[in-house]
Design a protein around this motif. Sequence first.
Motif, PDB file in Angstrom:
ATOM      1  N   ASN A  32      -3.247  -2.332  -6.989  1.00  0.00           N
ATOM      2  CA  ASN A  32      -3.187  -2.420  -5.530  1.00  0.00           C
ATOM      3  C   ASN A  32      -3.339  -1.018  -4.940  1.00  0.00           C
ATOM      4  O   ASN A  32      -2.416  -0.205  -5.001  1.00  0.00           O
ATOM      5  CB  ASN A  32      -1.848  -3.041  -5.106  1.00  0.00           C
ATOM      6  N   SER A  34      -3.428   0.138  -1.977  1.00  0.00           N
ATOM      7  CA  SER A  34      -2.555   0.511  -0.858  1.00  0.00           C
ATOM      8  C   SER A  34      -1.175   0.958  -1.318  1.00  0.00           C
ATOM      9  O   SER A  34      -0.410   1.523  -0.535  1.00  0.00           O
ATOM     10  CB  SER A  34      -2.412  -0.664   0.120  1.00  0.00           C
ATOM     11  N   ARG A  35      -0.846   0.730  -2.615  1.00  0.00           N
ATOM     12  CA  ARG A  35       0.462   1.092  -3.137  1.00  0.00           C
ATOM     13  C   ARG A  35       0.389   2.190  -4.194  1.00  0.00           C
ATOM     14  O   ARG A  35       1.381   2.481  -4.861  1.00  0.00           O
ATOM     15  CB  ARG A  35       1.121  -0.149  -3.759  1.00  0.00           C
ATOM     16  N   THR A  60       3.379  -5.808  -4.312  1.00  0.00           N
ATOM     17  CA  THR A  60       3.881  -4.564  -3.738  1.00  0.00           C
ATOM     18  C   THR A  60       4.938  -3.934  -4.631  1.00  0.00           C
ATOM     19  O   THR A  60       5.567  -2.956  -4.251  1.00  0.00           O
ATOM     20  CB  THR A  60       4.481  -4.829  -2.341  1.00  0.00           C
TER      21      THR A  60
END
Length: 269
Positions: A32, A34-35, A60
């Motif tokens: 991911n 974005s993480r 997340t």
Amino acid sequence: NGIHSLRQSQAHGSRADTFLSWKIRRTFATINRSRMRFIVAGYDHVNGRALFAVPTGSNTFHDTLLVLDTKDVPELNAETARWSIWTIAAGAGIVIQKIRFARDSTGAWRWYFVTRLGDVLTLSDTIFADFNATAGSGNLPYSAILQTNDESFGSILRRKTLGDLMLTISPGGEYQPTYRTIFDYSRQGSARALRMRPAGGDLLGTTFVLGTSVLGGGSVIREEKVYGTGSGRTIAHRIEHHGVNQPWFLHRLDLDVSISGEDQGDAAA
């Protein structure tokens, strides 16, 4: 994007095929993005292992551990890097916040994982189940998957037909890991159960009674023959099992392969 060393980057720039993570690029591509700034890592200087806790897909939280084995590797690069991928059991409730390799109260070096709930977990070489943090007790099945590299046997253009295989595996148990062949990087053959002799039972010369006992042993190493079928330009092997406290080890894999067709070198000659 990938994991790389400063030495390799200085020598080759940002070429993806020189990254240390080149062999696990398919897994790395699922991280991911974005993480990524929340990824945590640690280094075991005793055994030469680096661990990276990463979130994959839309998660997340860190659901996967990428393990780089650097022990006895004189020149670490994309070709020599040895990777393992450990997936944290779904539903275990383990959300890793920090990783540290440090001494315990006895002075022994151990991996420590600090979770979001405040638990401090450690890795063990003798426990083969995942901690069930959600339930607060008990264990979850430990998913163990071993997959070899996609072998072209010297030529990606020539077709390879798989013959019989001999797998040397241990220890014994009443559970059955499954084996399958993978052709051309992704085309999978049918799954086959590997017969594992029970590690328990009675031993010859001690408690074994003919016609009554089940032959067993404390640590059974056995050879399992698999009748291979299928063909492709590359061949890989995959063994997996999902069980609580049901470990298995692959010691050796021998196989017969016949190669047919011509590559460019043969045609030119």
